[in-house]
Design an enzyme around this catalytic site. Sequence first.
Site, PDB file in Angstrom:
ATOM      1  N   SER A 189      33.262  50.405  35.884  1.00 57.03           N
ATOM      2  CA  SER A 189      34.683  50.171  35.633  1.00 57.03           C
ATOM      3  C   SER A 189      35.012  50.374  34.150  1.00 57.03           C
ATOM      4  O   SER A 189      34.622  51.406  33.571  1.00 57.03           O
ATOM      5  CB  SER A 189      35.025  48.769  36.135  1.00 57.03           C
ATOM      6  OG  SER A 189      36.394  48.577  36.266  1.00 57.03           O
TER       7      SER A 189
ATOM      8  N   ASP B 104      36.514  52.174  47.195  1.00 57.47           N
ATOM      9  CA  ASP B 104      37.131  51.817  45.903  1.00 57.47           C
ATOM     10  C   ASP B 104      38.554  52.377  45.821  1.00 57.47           C
ATOM     11  O   ASP B 104      38.770  53.587  45.782  1.00 57.47           O
ATOM     12  CB  ASP B 104      36.261  52.377  44.770  1.00 57.47           C
ATOM     13  CG  ASP B 104      36.623  51.814  43.394  1.00 57.47           C
ATOM     14  OD1 ASP B 104      37.769  51.365  43.209  1.00 57.47           O
ATOM     15  OD2 ASP B 104      35.754  51.846  42.512  1.00 57.47           O
TER      16      ASP B 104
ATOM     17  N   HIS C 185      36.324  48.160  45.081  1.00 52.49           N
ATOM     18  CA  HIS C 185      35.896  48.342  43.689  1.00 52.49           C
ATOM     19  C   HIS C 185      34.886  47.276  43.248  1.00 52.49           C
ATOM     20  O   HIS C 185      33.897  47.591  42.585  1.00 52.49           O
ATOM     21  CB  HIS C 185      37.138  48.312  42.793  1.00 52.49           C
ATOM     22  CG  HIS C 185      36.827  48.438  41.336  1.00 52.49           C
ATOM     23  ND1 HIS C 185      36.276  49.583  40.796  1.00 52.49           N
ATOM     24  CD2 HIS C 185      36.961  47.556  40.305  1.00 52.49           C
ATOM     25  CE1 HIS C 185      36.101  49.414  39.497  1.00 52.49           C
ATOM     26  NE2 HIS C 185      36.495  48.201  39.173  1.00 52.49           N
TER      27      HIS C 185
HETATM   28  N1  LIG Z   1      36.146  41.952  39.022  1.00 56.35           N
HETATM   29  C1  LIG Z   1      36.064  42.814  37.879  1.00 56.35           C
HETATM   30  C2  LIG Z   1      36.996  43.941  38.134  1.00 56.35           C
HETATM   31  C3  LIG Z   1      37.189  44.932  37.044  1.00 56.35           C
HETATM   32  O1  LIG Z   1      36.232  45.926  37.124  1.00 56.35           O
HETATM   33  C4  LIG Z   1      36.400  42.030  36.633  1.00 56.35           C
HETATM   34  O2  LIG Z   1      37.101  41.020  36.726  1.00 56.35           O
HETATM   35  O3  LIG Z   1      35.951  42.405  35.558  1.00 56.35           O
END
Ligand SMILES: N[C@@H](CCO)C(=O)O
Length: 351
Positions: A135, A289, A318
């Site tokens: 991410s 995702d 995701h």
């Molecule tokens: N669940 C992850 C999502 C973002 O990639 C976070 O809160 O960092």
Amino acid sequence: MSTQLYKYDKPFELESGAVLPGLELGYHTYGTLNAGKDNVVWVCHAFTANSDVLDWWKGLFGMGYYFNPEDHYIVCVNMLGSAYGSSGPLSIDPATGQPYYLTFPQITTRDMVKSQQLMAKAIGIDSIQTLIGGSLGGQQASEWAIMEPGFIKNLILIASNAKHSPWGIAFNESQRLAIAADPTFEQGMPDGGSKGLKAARAMALLSYRGYKTYGISQHEDNEDVVDNYKAASYQNYQGDKLVKRFNAYSYWYLTKSMDSHNVGRNRETIEKALSAITARTLVVAIDSDLLFPVEEQKYLAKNIPGAIYAEFDSYYGHDGFLIETEALTNIITAFFNTAINGHTAQIHQTA
Ligand SMILES: N[C@@H](CCO)C(=O)O
Ligand SMILES: CC(=O)SCCNC(=O)CCNC(=O)[C@H](O)C(C)(C)COP(=O)(O)OP(=O)(O)OC[C@H]1O[C@@H](n2cnc3c(N)ncnc32)[C@H](O)[C@@H]1OP(=O)(O)O
């Protein structure tokens, strides 16, 4: 293990041209740097995580797991702008003696990388054997591999992208609208914007999970229910949970840095920027995702020389990159066991 602190006491120039008078970064290390200095695994964490990677990425990191402190020197830095020990909007501005709040300068993924590069050199790291991130962490990792190609030997990008999408920006802006609608956000206090932050996290969850995730985990057993649904309670719970461990100002700045992520900025084209990567690269996609969809991973793999593309099935969407550690371990094992280099291979894993 407690958070260590790296201090840089010279002016730190940001991509925007703004200058921070100094820098602090919270970080964790696990294991020992070997004599050849070739066992470094550097983790760029995602949006709301912290530098304690053995805590939040259990199953992939830790004793007995693929990246273990017995063999590897694992480093994770709390990203610039975040809420776990690094310089950010709640830090004191030396010019006023007060927290910056909304006067903190805008930061980008390149600034995050630049700060980690300084720290890597300061703690005696000459090269990174494996740089890994999912991410927003993957956005930083790809930037680093472009900014300093010779420094990174292996690169693992999970559920990430080369340029943040209009869809991703729209999600982030909607969340910022929720924060800005909370009148306490503008008032400048550490917990300012908390109600907005709660709503923002609830909205964000919709992009981190999916129809199937909610359908299974928040299914109503009682057909007669007409209010107080499980799914509603879950949204409230998740919003409150984030408010207890984060702040609206870091949330605001980090979503902005995600929005501006574009490896092609001032580098002619995205394709040209990605072609500068020399690290042996694995790009991992999650079939469900919604936020960083499969096509963004395929694009990265297509344009990073010799990259290997892998995909796994998950009903989490995701957030699968944080949860599906068994699938990730299998894919990463196959990547390191495969001599394939110089052309794109496919690895498919069913979770
Ligand atoms: N669940 C992850 C999502 C973002 O990639 C976070 O809160 O960092
Ligand atoms: C300092 C720190 O704590 S940093 C923590 C680390 N955080 C990070 O690394 C950021 C990234 N991590 C994350 O985003 C998340 O932790 C994830 C994606 C890995 C996992 O998310 P979780 O919220 O733990 O999982 P999930 O969506 O299954 O929700 C479970 C929680 O919701 C609660 N819940 C589930 N259904 C409901 C419901 N209908 N109503 C109310 N609560 C509910 C569960 O009781 C559980 O509560 P708990 O977290 O207090 O144990």
